[in-house]
Design a protein around this motif. Structure first.
Motif, PDB file in Angstrom:
ATOM      1  N   SER A 225       0.662  -1.140  -0.015  1.00  0.00           N
ATOM      2  CA  SER A 225       0.098  -0.103   0.109  1.00  0.00           C
ATOM      3  C   SER A 225       0.752   1.211   0.072  1.00  0.00           C
ATOM      4  CB  SER A 225      -1.063   0.086   1.395  1.00  0.00           C
ATOM      5  OG  SER A 225      -0.356   0.284   2.533  1.00  0.00           O
ATOM      6  N   GLY A 226       2.226   1.210   0.454  1.00  0.00           N
ATOM      7  CA  GLY A 226       2.980   2.449   0.133  1.00  0.00           C
ATOM      8  C   GLY A 226       3.479   2.382  -1.346  1.00  0.00           C
ATOM      9  N   ARG A 233      -6.377   0.758  -7.777  1.00  0.00           N
ATOM     10  CA  ARG A 233      -7.699   0.470  -7.142  1.00  0.00           C
ATOM     11  C   ARG A 233      -7.651  -0.375  -5.848  1.00  0.00           C
ATOM     12  NH1 ARG A 233     -11.722   4.184  -8.376  1.00  0.00           N
ATOM     13  NH2 ARG A 233     -10.567   3.995 -10.340  1.00  0.00           N
ATOM     14  N   ASN A 234      -8.361  -0.216  -4.914  1.00  0.00           N
ATOM     15  CA  ASN A 234      -8.365  -1.184  -3.652  1.00  0.00           C
ATOM     16  C   ASN A 234      -9.758  -2.013  -3.844  1.00  0.00           C
ATOM     17  OD1 ASN A 234      -8.632  -2.111  -1.043  1.00  0.00           O
ATOM     18  ND2 ASN A 234      -7.109  -0.723  -0.361  1.00  0.00           N
ATOM     19  N   PRO A 235      -9.862  -3.198  -3.631  1.00  0.00           N
ATOM     20  CA  PRO A 235     -11.180  -3.709  -3.947  1.00  0.00           C
ATOM     21  C   PRO A 235     -11.832  -3.660  -2.495  1.00  0.00           C
ATOM     22  CG  PRO A 235      -9.274  -5.336  -3.736  1.00  0.00           C
ATOM     23  CD  PRO A 235      -8.652  -4.036  -3.995  1.00  0.00           C
ATOM     24  N   ASN A 236     -11.129  -3.632  -1.408  1.00  0.00           N
ATOM     25  CA  ASN A 236     -12.081  -3.479  -0.219  1.00  0.00           C
ATOM     26  C   ASN A 236     -12.686  -2.306  -0.310  1.00  0.00           C
ATOM     27  OD1 ASN A 236     -10.952  -5.524   1.419  1.00  0.00           O
ATOM     28  ND2 ASN A 236      -9.203  -4.727   2.028  1.00  0.00           N
ATOM     29  N   GLN A 237     -12.276  -1.082  -0.998  1.00  0.00           N
ATOM     30  CA  GLN A 237     -12.960   0.115  -0.968  1.00  0.00           C
ATOM     31  C   GLN A 237     -13.914   0.009  -1.963  1.00  0.00           C
ATOM     32  OE1 GLN A 237     -11.651   3.016   0.398  1.00  0.00           O
ATOM     33  NE2 GLN A 237     -13.645   4.127  -0.120  1.00  0.00           N
ATOM     34  N   PRO A 329      -4.974  -5.593  -1.376  1.00  0.00           N
ATOM     35  CA  PRO A 329      -5.286  -6.778  -1.766  1.00  0.00           C
ATOM     36  C   PRO A 329      -5.821  -6.995  -3.199  1.00  0.00           C
ATOM     37  CG  PRO A 329      -7.253  -6.423  -0.460  1.00  0.00           C
ATOM     38  CD  PRO A 329      -6.148  -5.238  -0.275  1.00  0.00           C
ATOM     39  N   ALA A 330      -5.552  -8.038  -3.958  1.00  0.00           N
ATOM     40  CA  ALA A 330      -5.935  -8.084  -5.243  1.00  0.00           C
ATOM     41  C   ALA A 330      -7.600  -8.339  -5.351  1.00  0.00           C
ATOM     42  CB  ALA A 330      -5.455  -9.445  -5.862  1.00  0.00           C
ATOM     43  N   LYS A 331      -7.957  -9.020  -4.228  1.00  0.00           N
ATOM     44  CA  LYS A 331      -9.716  -9.299  -4.231  1.00  0.00           C
ATOM     45  C   LYS A 331     -10.139  -9.016  -2.863  1.00  0.00           C
ATOM     46  CE  LYS A 331      -8.531 -13.701  -6.753  1.00  0.00           C
ATOM     47  NZ  LYS A 331      -9.306 -13.431  -8.112  1.00  0.00           N
ATOM     48  N   ALA A 332     -11.430  -8.870  -2.945  1.00  0.00           N
ATOM     49  CA  ALA A 332     -12.275  -8.758  -1.737  1.00  0.00           C
ATOM     50  C   ALA A 332     -13.552  -9.445  -1.976  1.00  0.00           C
ATOM     51  CB  ALA A 332     -12.384  -7.359  -1.147  1.00  0.00           C
ATOM     52  N   SER A 333     -14.256  -9.737  -1.103  1.00  0.00           N
ATOM     53  CA  SER A 333     -15.453 -10.624  -1.379  1.00  0.00           C
ATOM     54  C   SER A 333     -16.445 -10.705  -0.129  1.00  0.00           C
ATOM     55  CB  SER A 333     -15.082 -12.186  -1.437  1.00  0.00           C
ATOM     56  OG  SER A 333     -14.655 -12.722  -0.320  1.00  0.00           O
TER      57      SER A 333
ATOM     58  N   ARG B 307       1.334  12.983  -2.549  1.00  0.00           N
ATOM     59  CA  ARG B 307      -0.338  12.974  -2.087  1.00  0.00           C
ATOM     60  C   ARG B 307      -0.305  11.986  -0.863  1.00  0.00           C
ATOM     61  NH1 ARG B 307      -1.703  17.865  -2.987  1.00  0.00           N
ATOM     62  NH2 ARG B 307      -3.859  17.258  -2.895  1.00  0.00           N
ATOM     63  N   PRO B 308      -1.168  12.315  -0.143  1.00  0.00           N
ATOM     64  CA  PRO B 308      -1.553  11.347   0.909  1.00  0.00           C
ATOM     65  C   PRO B 308      -2.675  10.663   0.323  1.00  0.00           C
ATOM     66  CG  PRO B 308      -2.446  13.630   1.386  1.00  0.00           C
ATOM     67  CD  PRO B 308      -1.702  13.788   0.115  1.00  0.00           C
ATOM     68  N   THR B 309      -2.617   9.352   1.058  1.00  0.00           N
ATOM     69  CA  THR B 309      -3.886   8.300   0.863  1.00  0.00           C
ATOM     70  C   THR B 309      -4.438   7.618   1.938  1.00  0.00           C
ATOM     71  OG1 THR B 309      -4.269   6.468  -0.855  1.00  0.00           O
ATOM     72  CG2 THR B 309      -2.164   6.313   0.551  1.00  0.00           C
ATOM     73  N   CYS B 310      -5.443   7.109   1.609  1.00  0.00           N
ATOM     74  CA  CYS B 310      -6.248   5.997   2.843  1.00  0.00           C
ATOM     75  C   CYS B 310      -6.501   4.884   2.157  1.00  0.00           C
ATOM     76  CB  CYS B 310      -7.464   6.783   2.915  1.00  0.00           C
ATOM     77  SG  CYS B 310      -8.597   5.787   3.954  1.00  0.00           S
ATOM     78  N   GLU B 311      -6.109   3.795   2.632  1.00  0.00           N
ATOM     79  CA  GLU B 311      -6.184   2.343   2.121  1.00  0.00           C
ATOM     80  C   GLU B 311      -6.625   1.711   3.213  1.00  0.00           C
ATOM     81  OE1 GLU B 311      -5.806   1.925  -0.918  1.00  0.00           O
ATOM     82  OE2 GLU B 311      -4.780   3.533  -1.450  1.00  0.00           O
ATOM     83  N   ILE B 312      -7.570   0.672   2.711  1.00  0.00           N
ATOM     84  CA  ILE B 312      -8.271  -0.256   3.582  1.00  0.00           C
ATOM     85  C   ILE B 312      -7.278  -1.584   3.419  1.00  0.00           C
ATOM     86  CG2 ILE B 312     -10.346  -1.682   4.233  1.00  0.00           C
ATOM     87  CD1 ILE B 312     -10.344   1.746   3.929  1.00  0.00           C
ATOM     88  N   ASN B 313      -6.302  -1.941   4.414  1.00  0.00           N
ATOM     89  CA  ASN B 313      -5.569  -2.812   4.312  1.00  0.00           C
ATOM     90  C   ASN B 313      -6.177  -4.452   4.623  1.00  0.00           C
ATOM     91  OD1 ASN B 313      -3.921  -0.514   5.653  1.00  0.00           O
ATOM     92  ND2 ASN B 313      -3.038  -1.410   3.686  1.00  0.00           N
ATOM     93  N   GLY B 314      -7.191  -4.355   5.187  1.00  0.00           N
ATOM     94  CA  GLY B 314      -7.828  -5.740   5.424  1.00  0.00           C
ATOM     95  C   GLY B 314      -9.484  -5.173   6.097  1.00  0.00           C
ATOM     96  N   MET B 315     -10.275  -6.122   5.938  1.00  0.00           N
ATOM     97  CA  MET B 315     -11.578  -5.858   6.536  1.00  0.00           C
ATOM     98  C   MET B 315     -12.304  -7.235   6.797  1.00  0.00           C
ATOM     99  SD  MET B 315     -13.848  -3.791   3.760  1.00  0.00           S
ATOM    100  CE  MET B 315     -14.520  -4.724   2.401  1.00  0.00           C
ATOM    101  N   THR B 316     -12.994  -7.536   7.733  1.00  0.00           N
ATOM    102  CA  THR B 316     -13.567  -8.744   7.909  1.00  0.00           C
ATOM    103  C   THR B 316     -14.732  -8.890   8.932  1.00  0.00           C
ATOM    104  OG1 THR B 316     -13.266 -11.057   8.589  1.00  0.00           O
ATOM    105  CG2 THR B 316     -12.246  -9.389   9.928  1.00  0.00           C
TER     106      THR B 316
END
Lengths: 465, 465
Positions: A225-226, A233-237, A329-333, B307-316
């Motif tokens: 993510s850095g 594009r972030n699939p979680n988003q 991540p590549a995927k989110a579901s 530029r700054p960013t916001c990323e969702i690195n994981g969610m569950t």
């Protein structure tokens, strides 16, 4: 056969006199470890089916445990009678018992205990779900047979052993035996609750279900993510945006056309539900909540019984373990389900959902869909003669008007009865919300068992006309 | 000590001759499963630290793996020398290996393979990030020691084991050992990429990081989505709404005040970056993407470096296994990180985030926050003598002018060097964007390893003046 009041009284007296023996038979069945989901217990499932077939044969039924690719289905037919022909359904399989350490006694050694409120309870796995409920009907048949030598209506039974493990084999079994089973006029299912300890109920509305799993793919691999954050594009988003888009701030579901086929419930039914005295604050409070999440213009009972919903049953994407991982991540579901009410078509809702999601996926990303089944809602016509007769029988036993309720859940077999056999279903049960089904220390009130048997005695008499 | 050209040539020749032995040592280190974020691998982290300390002791360093409340920090000091005193930093811990099924070989059994382009690559978790990079420096020291009996400048090393797991224990360690460590004149960090396979680079701008984990709790237990769907708040839905709210349709981050302290880069730097010939279509294309996800008015290089960013690195949340489970979970959680640029204050961004989230949580639900560390962005002055010397050393090895670049990633230790020890940092690395760091099948080009060692040999000579 039309029954007389004195006959009915004699049969009820026989139930009371024979209660200890009825309990002993229930205990025999409860001792059989018929856990359907665990292949290690396949022989026990077979034993439970055989036990039931033997009991029913002893009561004069033409009964057999019939093979399926999974556990057997017990089918039994009583002698021909004038009047309606009922097909009774229940299931003899039970849930696993883990976590076993939370049980206060052996789950397969039933015990009659007294609870904190002084009520007698039968404690065992399956006591309520569904062996105890199943035997209320069979013991009612026994009492009729003992006193009158027969049954007031023609009775068939279909008792399955895979309700707790997906029940995949029952619909093909019903298809294969359609002619035989569709000879009935009405299905009776004993696998539901009373409205409260004083009030019997018949459930006439069940929500349907459309279940979907979606997977959104953006990059072709997990990214740092850095190194990629902002650019990739972030699939979680994307997934979160899809999910967030499904509910409006007023609690309604946003899919185009979602409510098009949803009918308002009749003023009569609305009035009857209002009269149930449902305490929505207590209902939500039990779960630690206080604010209903659905359409803000509706009561909680309406939300649950008469309005469709969309629920996110699971979602996952990226790193979800301990600590932190700066990954895109590549995927989110997600696993997403819709509960449908009468009039809604599962295929139409599924298509609307997929179209809505596809429109939200960026051009360089993709989405795949996996269907996890769908079934329409079930509504039993509230003006049917069998429903009216069954309500009368229940009201007679409990000294209080039996009520008509809905259920937010789905009982697929009721849909199968309609779809495959063309039969309406009356859902009549004597369980309580505190029965701990699927949990440790499952119990069935002795009162549920005793008066459940008496209730079926009366319902069978009522149905005979 | 000033070095002669013939000395330098001899040392470089020693690097070439000893490459196989250097590789064997790298393999030994790569076989140690030093996953810092998972407590199950604590002993492996300890083993990696001990291995390094032993190697450095063998090279004449006064070296030890020193305890911290977490994994050890290896500190080593070479003999005193005239000229600058450099403090080299790298990390011996590695990322987890999941999803393990996507690896083509055992992540902890390094293999020398040939990629599709015919390049030799070292495949293993940590090959690039950061064990391979770490050993380029240590093997350069070895070559100097072998040929000349010593090093051209005074060298200290500080090698940590928690870079991939938040690095909480390093700043206090540096504080506690400030006097000892601040004796250096400049910090060297080997944890970055080359500009391209022909062009070495020194990174002078690094984004900062604020990492947060949030858990949203609705009901007090998991609920059945049939029985409660519509009535009970679903935390998956709430979490999705929170996440969706963090980005506007134009790709900007929506937190109030998020861009307040973000400065535009200078026209000079903008011009220099334009001259780098960065191919943003190729950069995104490598990851299977084509549409930049950040602020649509910016170039991809700006998005990444300035530029700054916001990323969702994981969610569950809810059921994420095979099949389907109709549950409304009690909780849902996400790991969310912000990359910061120069001027932004981590505490201020964290507070703005928490305030934004709290305002979105329904009154009968709750949210908890867990901080996973924060660090400001770093900018190294572009006119320093050490920077100039190091650029010259790199240019000598690669036969091409080394460039000054930014980086989208965060290397918190560079901020700590400045804040705690008063040291500027030169970020010099030999990794490539296709190294699959943090992903399955991580690799390090054999060329990166070999010429990385040679580069450090030259940089140390340049710094000696």
């Amino acid at each position: 056969m039309t029954t007389t009041t004195s006959q009915l009284d004699a049969v009820l007296a026989s139930v009371d006199a024979g209660l200890d023996q009825s309990l002993e038979r229930l205990y025999e069945l409860l001792r059989i470890k018929s856990i359907s989901t665990d292949p290690a217990y396949a022989a026990e499932c077979r034993r439970a089916a055989d036990w039931i077939a033997t009991e029913l044969t002893g009561l004069g039924f033409d009964a057999a445990a019939r093979p399926t690719p999974g556990h057997p289905v017990v089918v039994a037919h009583g002698p021909d009678q004038a009047g309606p022909h009922v097909l009774f359904y229940a299931h003899y399989d039970v849930q696993p018992v883990d976590p076993i350490e939370l049980w206060h006694s052996d789950p397969f050694e039933p015990e009659l205990k007294t609870d904190a409120n002084g009520r007698k309870i039968i404690v065992a796995r399956g006591a309520s779900d569904d062996k105890g409920q199943m035997l209320t009907f069979i013991e009612a048949c026994r009492a009729w047979k003992t006193v009158t030598g027969g049954l007031p209506v023609k009775v068939s039974l279909m008792l399955e052993g895979e309700e707790e493990s997906g029940g995949k084999n029952l619909p093909p079994f019903m298809e294969a035996n359609r002619e035989e089973l569709a000879a009935a006029d009405i299905a009776l299912v004993c696998d539901t609750d009373m409205w409260d300890r004083q009030t019997p109920s018949i459930t006439t509305m069940l929500r349907g279900l459309v279940a979907e799993e979606i997977t959104i793919t953006c990059a072709n691999k997990d990214l740092h993510s850095g190194m990629f954050g902002n650019a990739a594009r972030n699939p979680n988003q994307v997934l979160a945006e899809v999910i967030a888009s499904l509910r409006a701030p007023d609690g309604s579901v946003t899919l185009p056309g979602f409510y098009d086929d949803v009918a308002e419930i009749s003023p009569e039914l609305k009035a009857q539900w209002a009269g149930l005295g449902f305490d929505q604050a207590a209902f939500l409070g039990e779960a630690g909540l206080s604010i209903p999440a659905g359409e803000q213009s509706r009561s909680v009972l309406e939300m649950l019984w008469a309005r469709p919903t969309c629920e996110i049953n699971g979602m996952t994407g990226g790193y979800t373990g301990d600590g932190f991982k700066t990954v895109i991540p590549a995927k989110a579901s997600a696993k997403i389900s819709f509960r449908l009410v009468s009039g809604m078509q599962p295929d139409k809702i599924r298509a609307a959902f997929r179209q809505h999601v596809e429109a939200m996926i960026p051009a360089d990303c993709s989405v795949s869909f996996h269907a996890h089944g769908g079934s329409p809602a079930i509504t039993v016509p509230s003006d049917g003669v069998h429903l009216r007769q069954a309500l009368a029988g229940l009201s007679g036993e409990w000294g209080k008007q039996a009520v008509i309720t809905g259920s937010g859940g789905s009982i697929p077999v009721a849909g199968d009865f309609k779809r495959i056999l063309g039969l309406d279903t009356l859902l009549i049960g004597f369980a309580h919300v505190d029965d701990q089904i699927h949990s440790p220390n499952e119990k069935y009130d002795l009162d549920s068992f005793h008066r459940g048997i008496r209730s079926w005695v009366r319902v069978l008499a009522s149905l005979a006309g």
